[in-house]
Design a protein around this motif. Structure first.
Motif, PDB file in Angstrom:
ATOM      1  N   GLU A 158       0.957  -1.098  -0.509  1.00 46.19           N
ATOM      2  CA  GLU A 158       0.618   0.223   0.112  1.00 46.19           C
ATOM      3  C   GLU A 158       0.885   1.000   0.114  1.00 46.19           C
ATOM      4  N   GLU A 159       2.060   0.674   0.596  1.00 48.88           N
ATOM      5  CA  GLU A 159       3.157   2.348   0.342  1.00 48.88           C
ATOM      6  C   GLU A 159       4.185   2.208  -0.320  1.00 48.88           C
ATOM      7  N   LEU A 160       4.868   3.030  -1.308  1.00 47.44           N
ATOM      8  CA  LEU A 160       5.877   2.356  -1.270  1.00 47.44           C
ATOM      9  C   LEU A 160       6.985   3.890  -0.990  1.00 47.44           C
ATOM     10  N   ASP A 161       8.150   3.791  -0.385  1.00 50.81           N
ATOM     11  CA  ASP A 161       8.851   5.345   0.098  1.00 50.81           C
ATOM     12  C   ASP A 161      10.015   4.507  -0.114  1.00 50.81           C
ATOM     13  N   LEU A 162      10.797   5.571  -1.252  1.00 52.83           N
ATOM     14  CA  LEU A 162      12.219   5.063  -1.703  1.00 52.83           C
ATOM     15  C   LEU A 162      13.091   6.782  -1.415  1.00 52.83           C
ATOM     16  N   CYS A 163      13.740   6.769  -0.729  1.00 50.72           N
ATOM     17  CA  CYS A 163      14.326   8.244   0.221  1.00 50.72           C
ATOM     18  C   CYS A 163      15.957   7.377  -0.384  1.00 50.72           C
ATOM     19  N   LEU A 164      16.820   8.348  -0.876  1.00 55.02           N
ATOM     20  CA  LEU A 164      17.814   7.462  -1.414  1.00 55.02           C
ATOM     21  C   LEU A 164      18.658   9.289  -0.953  1.00 55.02           C
ATOM     22  N   ASP A 165      20.102   9.398   0.113  1.00 55.50           N
ATOM     23  CA  ASP A 165      20.590   9.739   0.551  1.00 55.50           C
ATOM     24  C   ASP A 165      22.083   9.575  -0.772  1.00 55.50           C
ATOM     25  N   LEU A 166      22.069  11.088  -1.709  1.00 56.88           N
ATOM     26  CA  LEU A 166      23.257  11.169  -2.835  1.00 56.88           C
ATOM     27  C   LEU A 166      24.781  10.765  -1.995  1.00 56.88           C
ATOM     28  N   HIS A 167      25.791   9.776  -2.469  1.00 59.33           N
ATOM     29  CA  HIS A 167      26.728  10.293  -1.666  1.00 59.33           C
ATOM     30  C   HIS A 167      27.682  11.862  -2.128  1.00 59.33           C
ATOM     31  N   SER A 168      27.541  12.161  -2.962  1.00 61.96           N
ATOM     32  CA  SER A 168      27.912  13.298  -3.462  1.00 61.96           C
ATOM     33  C   SER A 168      27.492  13.612  -4.722  1.00 61.96           C
ATOM     34  N   ARG A 169      27.354  14.843  -4.868  1.00 59.85           N
ATOM     35  CA  ARG A 169      26.489  15.049  -6.516  1.00 59.85           C
ATOM     36  C   ARG A 169      27.126  14.955  -8.079  1.00 59.85           C
ATOM     37  N   ASP A 170      28.004  14.265  -7.696  1.00 61.46           N
ATOM     38  CA  ASP A 170      28.369  13.311  -9.625  1.00 61.46           C
ATOM     39  C   ASP A 170      28.385  12.176  -8.851  1.00 61.46           C
ATOM     40  N   ALA A 171      27.577  11.446  -7.753  1.00 63.80           N
ATOM     41  CA  ALA A 171      26.860  10.026  -7.689  1.00 63.80           C
ATOM     42  C   ALA A 171      26.314   9.734  -8.960  1.00 63.80           C
ATOM     43  N   ALA A 172      26.625   8.515  -9.174  1.00 64.46           N
ATOM     44  CA  ALA A 172      25.417   7.529  -9.901  1.00 64.46           C
ATOM     45  C   ALA A 172      23.938   7.867  -9.560  1.00 64.46           C
ATOM     46  N   VAL A 173      22.993   8.359 -10.131  1.00 64.43           N
ATOM     47  CA  VAL A 173      21.376   8.207 -10.357  1.00 64.43           C
ATOM     48  C   VAL A 173      20.889   7.019 -10.767  1.00 64.43           C
ATOM     49  N   TYR A 174      20.200   6.566  -9.468  1.00 67.57           N
ATOM     50  CA  TYR A 174      19.391   5.039  -9.580  1.00 67.57           C
ATOM     51  C   TYR A 174      17.971   5.244 -10.087  1.00 67.57           C
ATOM     52  N   ASN A 175      18.125   4.166 -11.299  1.00 68.30           N
ATOM     53  CA  ASN A 175      16.605   4.365 -12.862  1.00 68.30           C
ATOM     54  C   ASN A 175      15.919   3.382 -11.905  1.00 68.30           C
ATOM     55  N   PHE A 176      14.623   4.238 -11.065  1.00 68.21           N
ATOM     56  CA  PHE A 176      13.908   3.342 -10.511  1.00 68.21           C
ATOM     57  C   PHE A 176      12.772   1.802 -11.367  1.00 68.21           C
ATOM     58  N   PRO A 177      12.475   0.861 -10.860  1.00 67.16           N
ATOM     59  CA  PRO A 177      12.861  -0.187 -11.997  1.00 67.16           C
ATOM     60  C   PRO A 177      10.906   0.070 -12.268  1.00 67.16           C
ATOM     61  N   CYS A 178       9.996   1.317 -13.586  1.00 63.12           N
ATOM     62  CA  CYS A 178       9.444   0.954 -14.048  1.00 63.12           C
ATOM     63  C   CYS A 178       8.029  -0.566 -13.628  1.00 63.12           C
ATOM     64  N   PRO A 179       8.693  -1.370 -14.661  1.00 61.63           N
ATOM     65  CA  PRO A 179       8.115  -2.595 -14.650  1.00 61.63           C
ATOM     66  C   PRO A 179       7.898  -3.052 -13.751  1.00 61.63           C
ATOM     67  N   LEU A 180       8.707  -2.846 -12.347  1.00 65.61           N
ATOM     68  CA  LEU A 180       8.261  -3.598 -11.082  1.00 65.61           C
ATOM     69  C   LEU A 180       6.874  -2.714  -9.769  1.00 65.61           C
ATOM     70  N   LEU A 181       5.771  -2.302 -11.025  1.00 64.05           N
ATOM     71  CA  LEU A 181       5.295  -1.587 -10.746  1.00 64.05           C
ATOM     72  C   LEU A 181       3.876  -2.424 -11.613  1.00 64.05           C
ATOM     73  N   LEU A 182       3.979  -2.883 -12.405  1.00 65.80           N
ATOM     74  CA  LEU A 182       3.122  -3.451 -13.669  1.00 65.80           C
ATOM     75  C   LEU A 182       2.914  -4.638 -12.969  1.00 65.80           C
ATOM     76  N   ASP A 183       1.522  -5.314 -13.767  1.00 66.36           N
ATOM     77  CA  ASP A 183       1.174  -6.819 -12.971  1.00 66.36           C
ATOM     78  C   ASP A 183       0.431  -6.934 -12.354  1.00 66.36           C
ATOM     79  N   GLY A 184      -0.333  -5.308 -11.558  1.00 66.09           N
ATOM     80  CA  GLY A 184      -1.174  -6.149 -10.540  1.00 66.09           C
ATOM     81  C   GLY A 184      -0.281  -6.204  -9.662  1.00 66.09           C
ATOM     82  N   ARG A 185       1.349  -5.365  -9.706  1.00 65.77           N
ATOM     83  CA  ARG A 185       2.119  -4.892  -7.882  1.00 65.77           C
ATOM     84  C   ARG A 185       1.541  -3.849  -7.983  1.00 65.77           C
ATOM     85  N   GLY A 186       1.417  -2.435  -8.505  1.00 64.48           N
ATOM     86  CA  GLY A 186       1.426  -1.518  -7.817  1.00 64.48           C
ATOM     87  C   GLY A 186      -0.073  -0.966  -8.057  1.00 64.48           C
ATOM     88  N   LYS A 187      -1.043  -1.684  -8.257  1.00 61.63           N
ATOM     89  CA  LYS A 187      -1.833  -1.549  -8.049  1.00 61.63           C
ATOM     90  C   LYS A 187      -3.081  -1.345  -6.719  1.00 61.63           C
TER      91      LYS A 187
END
Length: 508
Positions: A158-187
């Motif tokens: 029912e609730e998804l909260d992902l809070c990332l604290d980047l180590h530096s401004r040049d840190a790689a940014v995480y690509n959230f896996p949008c397909p994770l919310l498909l197939d009824g998992r995000g319903k």
């Protein structure tokens, strides 16, 4: 010796009125009491409850308490593998911050414990998943996050909260896996909060049919991509903060339940166009953009440093938001002359804060005239930034007055924070007192910030004031005595707040 022996053997009153002895407390047994009701009661481990009730009791515990209970109880051990509230943060794991070395250790410990908890979780039954990842990607990689999310994000969450604290401004940014919310998992998701990641939703995310709250902070997402979430017809609250890729925000009429919209520091945004028919509250922080919000809006808050939002509100809101009831404006830049082409007929609360140092406060009278239903007026002044003549410099000059005809028949409550001796501020205050016949409460606060004062019981000391600010506050007290007190009707509850004499004394 006999006296010591007698004391050791003396019966001891135990819990629930049971009588036991030192020998029994050490583990020895007494045959005559083996089958007594009291001994059975001491050995009783608890009621025999259905498994689903044990699981419910376990779910009501905080994360750390639930983990401890699973270590000592077989009844809770099985439910730990489907514990529903996975709120994994420094606070819930009992990790406290500190200096760099300590913080470095905490971040690695947080990642290690997160991995341990999710590896031992079955992935079923999760209702809330909140991950607070510090120093990403130093201690956690994209593979780690993908694996953790795939474990917990299942149908029923029912609730998804992902809070990332980047180590530096040049840190790689995480690509959230949008397909994770498909197939009824995000319903079943009601609340989605993402911070410091890339979020690229597609048309397939229409499965987020239960989403009521969407909160994106430092998220890379375009207006078109955000538009794919417009099919989430249950959406009630939308908050966008520091989303730099947003250029245009268009909200369709399909979002009939949307009530609250917050936009904060989306520096490249040009246009906000809302067709949501029931939008009630709008908070905007940033530079001035083109707004179209519909006539359902009742509560409008706007703040910015590079634009004159007071004049913008006076010139545009009467026609754009005819049903507005509450207006809160923070504006560092203001021109003195106000041009108001219409009236805010339904406005009941007006709050204005921050001005240019030499602003003529008396010019706000024309804004008050445009609000015939106004009941509460709140004004914030920064006395240490005001650069204009004090009324005490030349007390022989008469105060300015407006021509007859100004009457504020509905104003009941007036509060001025940071009240000082500036002539234009005193003139405006006197004008309100003389024309607000329905006035019930008047508060003149000579301290610009009362949040951090020892008088409220939360702090041992007040926030420190400079010597110039303390002197100005005492000038304001003198002004109140000379110009204000005699004008206030006896029926008005009049309050003057002065600096704390203990924490900020006036030193001559």
């Amino acid at each position: 010796m006999s006296m010591r022996r007698d004391r050791r053997r003396r019966p001891i009153q135990g819990p629930n009125g049971l009588v036991t002895s030192a020998a029994k407390r050490k583990g020895s047994t007494c045959r005559q009491d083996d089958n007594s009701p009291s001994v059975k009661k001491l050995r009783y481990s608890g009621p025999s409850l259905p498994e689903d009730i044990w699981h419910h009791i376990h779910s009501l515990m905080r994360l750390r308490d639930a983990a401890r209970a699973a270590c000592v109880s077989h009844s809770f051990l099985s439910s730990w593998r489907c514990y529903p509230n996975l709120t994994i943060t420094k606070k819930t794991l009992g990790l406290k911050g500190g200096k760099y070395g300590r913080s470095f250790k905490i971040s690695s410990g947080l990642a290690r414990k997160t991995d341990h908890i999710l590896k031992n979780h079955s992935g079923s039954g999760v209702k809330v998943l909140k991950l607070q990842i510090h120093d990403f990607p130093m201690f956690s990689t994209s593979c780690d996050l993908d694996r953790w999310l795939h474990i917990a994000v299942k149908p029923g969450i029912e609730e998804l909260d992902l809070c990332l604290d980047l180590h530096s401004r040049d840190a790689a940014v995480y690509n959230f896996p949008c397909p994770l919310l498909l197939d009824g998992r995000g319903k079943s998701i009601h609340r989605l909060h993402l911070r410091n990641c890339v979020f690229r939703p597609t048309a397939g995310l229409c499965s987020l049919t239960s989403l009521t709250s969407l909160d994106l902070c430092d998220v890379r997402i375009t207006g078109d991509e955000l538009g794919y979430l417009a099919t989430s017809v249950a959406l009630e609250n939308l908050r966008l903060m520091s989303c730099y890729e947003l250029l245009f925000l268009k909200i369709p009429s399909l979002l009939q339940r949307l009530r609250c919209l917050i936009i904060n520091d989306c520096e490249n945004l040009k246009v906000v166009d809302s067709k949501a028919p029931n939008l009630y509250s709008f908070l905007y922080i940033g530079k001035l953009v083109r707004l179209s919000l519909g006539d359902s809006l009742r509560d409008f808050k706007v703040s910015g440093s590079g634009s004159d939002f007071v004049h913008y509100a006076c010139e545009n809101l009467p026609g754009m938001l005819p049903n507005l009831e509450a207006l809160n404006i923070s504006s560092r830049y203001m021109r003195d002359t106000l041009v108001i082409p219409g009236k805010l007929l339904h406005l009941q609360l007006l709050c204005i804060r921050y001005f240019t140092p030499d602003y003529d406060y008396f010019s706000l009278v024309s804004l008050l005239d445009a609000c015939p239903s106004l009941e509460t007026f709140i004004l914030y002044v920064e006395p240490d930034c005001v650069v204009q003549e004090s009324i005490l410099v030349d007390s022989s000059r008469d105060l300015r007055h407006m021509p007859p005809g100004h009457s504020y028949s509905n104003i009941k409550d007036v509060e001025i924070f940071g009240f000082c001796s500036a002539r234009s501020l005193v003139e405006m205050t006197c004008h309100i007192i003389e024309n607000a016949k329905s006035l019930e409460w008047l508060t003149l606060n000579t301290v610009d910030n009362t949040e951090f004062m020892c008088s409220n019981g939360r702090y041992d000391e007040c926030s420190e004031m400079s010597r110039d600010m303390i002197i100005e506050a005492h000038k304001a007290l003198l002004v109140v005595e000379r110009y204000i007190v005699e004008k206030v009707a006896s029926s008005v509850e009049f309050k003057v707040v002065e600096p704390c004499s203990r924490c900020n004394p006036l030193e001559i």
